[in-house]
Scaffold this motif. Structure first.
Motif, PDB file in Angstrom:
ATOM      1  N   VAL A  80       7.917  31.282  50.279  1.00 36.24           N
ATOM      2  CA  VAL A  80       7.169  30.962  49.062  1.00 36.24           C
ATOM      3  C   VAL A  80       7.385  29.486  48.740  1.00 36.24           C
ATOM      4  CG1 VAL A  80       6.989  31.377  46.579  1.00 36.24           C
ATOM      5  CG2 VAL A  80       7.302  33.300  48.143  1.00 36.24           C
ATOM      6  N   LEU A  81       6.305  28.785  48.464  1.00 36.78           N
ATOM      7  CA  LEU A  81       6.390  27.350  48.177  1.00 36.78           C
ATOM      8  C   LEU A  81       6.366  27.041  46.688  1.00 36.78           C
ATOM      9  CD1 LEU A  81       3.925  26.002  50.902  1.00 36.78           C
ATOM     10  CD2 LEU A  81       6.415  26.181  51.034  1.00 36.78           C
ATOM     11  N   VAL A  82       5.533  27.749  45.945  1.00 40.53           N
ATOM     12  CA  VAL A  82       5.396  27.526  44.498  1.00 40.53           C
ATOM     13  C   VAL A  82       5.325  28.872  43.802  1.00 40.53           C
ATOM     14  CG1 VAL A  82       3.968  26.571  42.653  1.00 40.53           C
ATOM     15  CG2 VAL A  82       4.177  25.333  44.823  1.00 40.53           C
ATOM     16  N   ALA A  83       6.100  29.017  42.739  1.00 42.50           N
ATOM     17  CA  ALA A  83       6.080  30.265  41.972  1.00 42.50           C
ATOM     18  C   ALA A  83       6.233  29.927  40.497  1.00 42.50           C
ATOM     19  CB  ALA A  83       7.186  31.207  42.429  1.00 42.50           C
ATOM     20  N   THR A 154      13.653  24.932  36.942  1.00 34.28           N
ATOM     21  CA  THR A 154      12.965  24.724  38.213  1.00 34.28           C
ATOM     22  C   THR A 154      13.558  25.615  39.284  1.00 34.28           C
ATOM     23  OG1 THR A 154      12.531  22.423  37.615  1.00 34.28           O
ATOM     24  CG2 THR A 154      12.312  23.015  39.940  1.00 34.28           C
ATOM     25  N   LEU A 155      12.707  26.353  39.971  1.00 34.84           N
ATOM     26  CA  LEU A 155      13.188  27.253  41.013  1.00 34.84           C
ATOM     27  C   LEU A 155      13.573  26.458  42.257  1.00 34.84           C
ATOM     28  CD1 LEU A 155      10.646  30.216  40.736  1.00 34.84           C
ATOM     29  CD2 LEU A 155      12.907  29.999  39.696  1.00 34.84           C
ATOM     30  N   THR A 156      14.719  26.770  42.816  1.00 39.77           N
ATOM     31  CA  THR A 156      15.181  26.125  44.039  1.00 39.77           C
ATOM     32  C   THR A 156      14.564  26.815  45.249  1.00 39.77           C
ATOM     33  OG1 THR A 156      17.099  27.580  44.257  1.00 39.77           O
ATOM     34  CG2 THR A 156      17.358  25.593  42.888  1.00 39.77           C
ATOM     35  N   GLU A 157      14.738  26.247  46.421  1.00 40.27           N
ATOM     36  CA  GLU A 157      14.245  26.892  47.643  1.00 40.27           C
ATOM     37  C   GLU A 157      14.885  28.261  47.821  1.00 40.27           C
ATOM     38  OE1 GLU A 157      14.702  24.474  51.086  1.00 40.27           O
ATOM     39  OE2 GLU A 157      13.462  22.834  50.320  1.00 40.27           O
ATOM     40  N   ALA A 161      12.884  31.754  48.063  1.00 41.07           N
ATOM     41  CA  ALA A 161      13.074  32.616  49.227  1.00 41.07           C
ATOM     42  C   ALA A 161      13.578  34.004  48.850  1.00 41.07           C
ATOM     43  CB  ALA A 161      14.047  31.965  50.205  1.00 41.07           C
ATOM     44  N   SER A 162      14.095  34.140  47.623  1.00 44.08           N
ATOM     45  CA  SER A 162      14.638  35.441  47.196  1.00 44.08           C
ATOM     46  C   SER A 162      13.567  36.365  46.639  1.00 44.08           C
ATOM     47  CB  SER A 162      15.722  35.229  46.131  1.00 44.08           C
ATOM     48  OG  SER A 162      15.148  34.811  44.893  1.00 44.08           O
ATOM     49  N   ILE A 163      12.360  35.855  46.438  1.00 45.08           N
ATOM     50  CA  ILE A 163      11.285  36.668  45.842  1.00 45.08           C
ATOM     51  C   ILE A 163      10.888  37.801  46.782  1.00 45.08           C
ATOM     52  CG2 ILE A 163       8.865  36.653  45.117  1.00 45.08           C
ATOM     53  CD1 ILE A 163       9.304  33.808  44.101  1.00 45.08           C
ATOM     54  N   ARG A 164      10.856  39.008  46.232  1.00 38.85           N
ATOM     55  CA  ARG A 164      10.471  40.186  47.021  1.00 38.85           C
ATOM     56  C   ARG A 164       9.307  40.956  46.393  1.00 38.85           C
ATOM     57  NH1 ARG A 164      13.221  37.572  49.571  1.00 38.85           N
ATOM     58  NH2 ARG A 164      15.093  38.043  50.789  1.00 38.85           N
ATOM     59  N   LEU A 165       9.185  40.864  45.085  1.00 46.12           N
ATOM     60  CA  LEU A 165       8.131  41.599  44.387  1.00 46.12           C
ATOM     61  C   LEU A 165       7.401  40.647  43.452  1.00 46.12           C
ATOM     62  CD1 LEU A 165       6.926  44.513  43.817  1.00 46.12           C
ATOM     63  CD2 LEU A 165       8.414  44.533  41.805  1.00 46.12           C
TER      64      LEU A 165
END
Length: 221
Positions: A80-83, A154-157, A161-165
């Motif tokens: 994921v690049l942007v959330a 601000t979300l870090t990389e 990368a931890s996003i699942r849902l």
């Protein structure tokens, strides 16, 4: 020999006027009923189009978001690049060549004016995929169903990368300037967590809220 004609009297002027008035009343009733039915039909068709538009957009989004992080060779580092609350961008190694540099391998969804936009490439321009969308909202969770909240900072990389849902909500609007049955929309539209994503401005538009949860089955693989 003279022939006498019986009942040779015509209609009087009063009788003609009475008949004209009655005919006018009947025609006015028919026209009013026709106009009401036509407006009702147009309104219902507009509402149907609104639901179909929103559902089609949600179907496409769900299918593509499910593929976020797809990396069959384990060399593309798809992630994921942007959330954010209103924008979601992710990578897919669709052709399995070990990178995400090809068409439709970097995808972004966001609101673009009154359209739900879809862009490809890291700097692609949003292209309309659904019209008359008043709001789009994204909510993210990790594998333990803890919220990954952009509002917390601000979300870090690592966070990305931890996003699942991903829970997606959209508010669609019916494109009908002359609704048959006008109704003031004072609804506050909220996502599944109760966060407000749109407060209607007391207008007469008809809207619908659609929400879905998408499991990113390829993330973390």
């Amino acid at each position: 020999m003279r022939m006498s004609l019986k009942n040779n009297n015509g209609f009087t002027l009063i009788e003609l006027m009475v008949a004209l008035v009655i005919s006018s009343i009947v025609m006015a009733g028919i026209f009013s009923t026709y106009q009401t039915q036509l407006r009702s039909h147009l309104t219902q068709q507009s509402v149907v189009d609104m639901h179909q538009n929103a559902r089609a957009a949600m179907y496409v989004m769900k299918a593509e978001i499910q593929m976020a992080g797809y990396d069959p060779t384990s060399r593309a580092d798809s992630t994921v690049l942007v959330a954010t609350d209103t924008s979601f961008q992710f990578e897919i190694d669709a052709n399995g060549n070990g990178d995400c540099n090809d068409g439709n391998e970097v995808i972004r969804y966001a609101l673009n004016g009154s359209d739900l936009g879809r862009a490809t490439g890291t700097a692609g321009t949003l292209q309309p995929m659904a019209e008359n969308i008043d709001a789009v909202d994204f909510v993210y969770f990790d594998s333990d169903m803890n919220r990954v909240d952009p509002a917390a900072g601000t979300l870090t990389e690592k966070d990305l990368a931890s996003i699942r849902l991903v829970q997606v909500s959209i508010v669609a609007r019916a494109d009908d300037p002359v609704m048959a049955y006008k109704k003031t929309d004072t609804t506050t539209y909220k996502n599944s967590l109760g966060d407000t994503i749109l407060s209607a401005q007391n207008d007469t538009a008809r809207r619908t809220l659609l929400s879905t949860s998408v499991w990113c089955r390829n993330m973390g693989m």
